[in-house]
Scaffold this motif. Structure first.
Motif, PDB file in Angstrom:
ATOM      1  N   GLN A  37      42.102  29.915  48.953  1.00 42.99           N
ATOM      2  CA  GLN A  37      41.060  28.975  48.517  1.00 42.99           C
ATOM      3  C   GLN A  37      39.892  28.959  49.506  1.00 42.99           C
ATOM      4  O   GLN A  37      38.738  28.870  49.095  1.00 42.99           O
ATOM      5  CB  GLN A  37      41.647  27.572  48.354  1.00 42.99           C
ATOM      6  CG  GLN A  37      40.610  26.562  47.876  1.00 42.99           C
ATOM      7  CD  GLN A  37      41.233  25.285  47.397  1.00 42.99           C
ATOM      8  OE1 GLN A  37      41.739  25.218  46.295  1.00 42.99           O
ATOM      9  NE2 GLN A  37      41.200  24.252  48.211  1.00 42.99           N
ATOM     10  N   SER A  38      40.209  29.024  50.796  1.00 41.25           N
ATOM     11  CA  SER A  38      39.088  28.969  51.734  1.00 41.25           C
ATOM     12  C   SER A  38      38.266  30.259  51.667  1.00 41.25           C
ATOM     13  O   SER A  38      37.078  30.252  51.925  1.00 41.25           O
ATOM     14  CB  SER A  38      39.549  28.606  53.138  1.00 41.25           C
ATOM     15  OG  SER A  38      39.940  29.713  53.835  1.00 41.25           O
ATOM     16  N   ARG A  39      38.875  31.356  51.251  1.00 45.71           N
ATOM     17  CA  ARG A  39      38.120  32.617  51.115  1.00 45.71           C
ATOM     18  C   ARG A  39      37.295  32.647  49.819  1.00 45.71           C
ATOM     19  O   ARG A  39      36.160  33.091  49.804  1.00 45.71           O
ATOM     20  CB  ARG A  39      39.126  33.785  51.151  1.00 45.71           C
ATOM     21  CG  ARG A  39      38.628  35.130  50.695  1.00 45.71           C
ATOM     22  CD  ARG A  39      37.770  35.806  51.758  1.00 45.71           C
ATOM     23  NE  ARG A  39      37.363  37.131  51.366  1.00 45.71           N
ATOM     24  CZ  ARG A  39      36.387  37.379  50.485  1.00 45.71           C
ATOM     25  NH1 ARG A  39      35.732  36.401  49.941  1.00 45.71           N
ATOM     26  NH2 ARG A  39      36.074  38.633  50.189  1.00 45.71           N
ATOM     27  N   PHE A  40      37.874  32.161  48.715  1.00 44.31           N
ATOM     28  CA  PHE A  40      37.214  32.301  47.408  1.00 44.31           C
ATOM     29  C   PHE A  40      36.655  30.995  46.846  1.00 44.31           C
ATOM     30  O   PHE A  40      35.991  31.001  45.818  1.00 44.31           O
ATOM     31  CB  PHE A  40      38.187  32.909  46.385  1.00 44.31           C
ATOM     32  CG  PHE A  40      38.641  34.292  46.762  1.00 44.31           C
ATOM     33  CD1 PHE A  40      37.819  35.390  46.544  1.00 44.31           C
ATOM     34  CD2 PHE A  40      39.870  34.495  47.359  1.00 44.31           C
ATOM     35  CE1 PHE A  40      38.232  36.666  46.909  1.00 44.31           C
ATOM     36  CE2 PHE A  40      40.295  35.768  47.721  1.00 44.31           C
ATOM     37  CZ  PHE A  40      39.466  36.856  47.504  1.00 44.31           C
ATOM     38  N   GLY A  41      36.985  29.871  47.480  1.00 40.57           N
ATOM     39  CA  GLY A  41      36.447  28.591  47.007  1.00 40.57           C
ATOM     40  C   GLY A  41      37.326  27.915  45.982  1.00 40.57           C
ATOM     41  O   GLY A  41      37.203  26.723  45.737  1.00 40.57           O
ATOM     42  N   TYR A  42      38.192  28.668  45.333  1.00 39.34           N
ATOM     43  CA  TYR A  42      39.106  28.115  44.336  1.00 39.34           C
ATOM     44  C   TYR A  42      40.207  29.133  44.071  1.00 39.34           C
ATOM     45  O   TYR A  42      40.162  30.255  44.590  1.00 39.34           O
ATOM     46  CB  TYR A  42      38.360  27.745  43.050  1.00 39.34           C
ATOM     47  CG  TYR A  42      38.006  28.910  42.162  1.00 39.34           C
ATOM     48  CD1 TYR A  42      37.055  29.841  42.546  1.00 39.34           C
ATOM     49  CD2 TYR A  42      38.640  29.082  40.923  1.00 39.34           C
ATOM     50  CE1 TYR A  42      36.743  30.915  41.729  1.00 39.34           C
ATOM     51  CE2 TYR A  42      38.327  30.155  40.106  1.00 39.34           C
ATOM     52  CZ  TYR A  42      37.379  31.063  40.518  1.00 39.34           C
ATOM     53  OH  TYR A  42      37.068  32.132  39.713  1.00 39.34           O
ATOM     54  N   LEU A  43      41.177  28.729  43.251  1.00 35.50           N
ATOM     55  CA  LEU A  43      42.304  29.611  42.935  1.00 35.50           C
ATOM     56  C   LEU A  43      42.269  29.964  41.448  1.00 35.50           C
ATOM     57  O   LEU A  43      42.538  29.109  40.609  1.00 35.50           O
ATOM     58  CB  LEU A  43      43.634  28.901  43.263  1.00 35.50           C
ATOM     59  CG  LEU A  43      43.790  28.395  44.698  1.00 35.50           C
ATOM     60  CD1 LEU A  43      45.027  27.510  44.826  1.00 35.50           C
ATOM     61  CD2 LEU A  43      43.877  29.563  45.663  1.00 35.50           C
ATOM     62  N   SER A  44      41.920  31.188  41.145  1.00 32.77           N
ATOM     63  CA  SER A  44      41.912  31.618  39.743  1.00 32.77           C
ATOM     64  C   SER A  44      43.319  32.096  39.363  1.00 32.77           C
ATOM     65  O   SER A  44      44.161  32.313  40.236  1.00 32.77           O
ATOM     66  CB  SER A  44      40.914  32.759  39.545  1.00 32.77           C
ATOM     67  OG  SER A  44      41.412  33.928  40.188  1.00 32.77           O
ATOM     68  N   GLU A  45      43.540  32.297  38.082  1.00 33.56           N
ATOM     69  CA  GLU A  45      44.841  32.835  37.639  1.00 33.56           C
ATOM     70  C   GLU A  45      45.092  34.197  38.273  1.00 33.56           C
ATOM     71  O   GLU A  45      46.219  34.531  38.647  1.00 33.56           O
ATOM     72  CB  GLU A  45      44.862  32.966  36.116  1.00 33.56           C
ATOM     73  CG  GLU A  45      45.340  31.703  35.435  1.00 33.56           C
ATOM     74  CD  GLU A  45      45.418  31.874  33.924  1.00 33.56           C
ATOM     75  OE1 GLU A  45      45.882  32.932  33.469  1.00 33.56           O
ATOM     76  OE2 GLU A  45      44.984  30.945  33.226  1.00 33.56           O
ATOM     77  N   THR A  46      44.032  34.973  38.378  1.00 34.77           N
ATOM     78  CA  THR A  46      44.162  36.310  38.979  1.00 34.77           C
ATOM     79  C   THR A  46      44.589  36.212  40.441  1.00 34.77           C
ATOM     80  O   THR A  46      45.448  36.973  40.899  1.00 34.77           O
ATOM     81  CB  THR A  46      42.811  37.060  38.869  1.00 34.77           C
ATOM     82  OG1 THR A  46      42.370  36.961  37.530  1.00 34.77           O
ATOM     83  CG2 THR A  46      42.932  38.506  39.262  1.00 34.77           C
TER      84      THR A  46
END
Ligand code: FES
Length: 165
Positions: A37-46
């Motif tokens: 999350q800290s790398r991408f801002g959120y958690l996608s299904e992928t």
């Protein structure tokens, strides 16, 4: 396996590889999800599928943990986070009307992100600047004594900024 690494990037794949070598890799699931999350801002299904694959934990478990804790975000956030304070001092001074104007202008409600990906609307209980009520914080900038009429210009200012971000 290669595509899961591609999804999460080398750095996070290395963290997961380290955890996987430990006796109970699943006990590190929350730490891994925080890193993603800290790398991408959120958690996608992928992202979640890739974590399951690399950590070798069932996908349902990963999705369950991500959905259970409120600090994990399952949707992308905007470039700017708008926090309208709904604490007592702000509420008394009309924060609800300010919030409603933001909602009307952006066509989103609490916790949602505008279609253009620029704004996410969140509520706060007290931002610690009650003397300036009603208060709106956009990213880390405090705006005090905000009236509903000022909201469109305020949003426009950040919309312009978003084009240079
Ligand atoms: S109640 Fe809004 S800043 Fe304190």
């Amino acid at each position: 396996m290669a595509s899961a690494k591609l999804v999460l990037g080398e750095e996070i794949a290395a963290i997961i590889a380290k955890f996987r070598a430990e006796p109970h890799p699943e006990s590190q699931l929350i730490a891994v999800l925080h890193a993603v999350q800290s790398r991408f801002g959120y958690l996608s299904e992928t992202h979640l599928d890739a974590v399951a694959q690399l950590l070798q934990v069932p996908a349902a478990k990963v999705a369950g943990v991500a959905g259970f804790y409120h600090f994990f975000r399952l949707k992308p956030r905007g470039k700017f986070i708008i926090n309208v304070c709904l604490g007592t001092a702000c509420y008394v001074k009309g924060a609800e009307r300010v919030a409603q104007k933001v909602i009307d202008e952006l066509g989103i409600t609490w916790g949602e992100t505008s279609k253009d990906g620029v704004f996410t609307l969140e509520g706060a209980r007290c931002l610690g600047t009650c003397g300036l009520a009603p208060v709106v914080m956009i990213d880390d900038e405090i705006h005090g004594e905000v009236t509903p009429d000022q909201v469109p210009a305020l949003l426009e200012k950040y919309l312009k900024k978003s084009r240079t971000r």
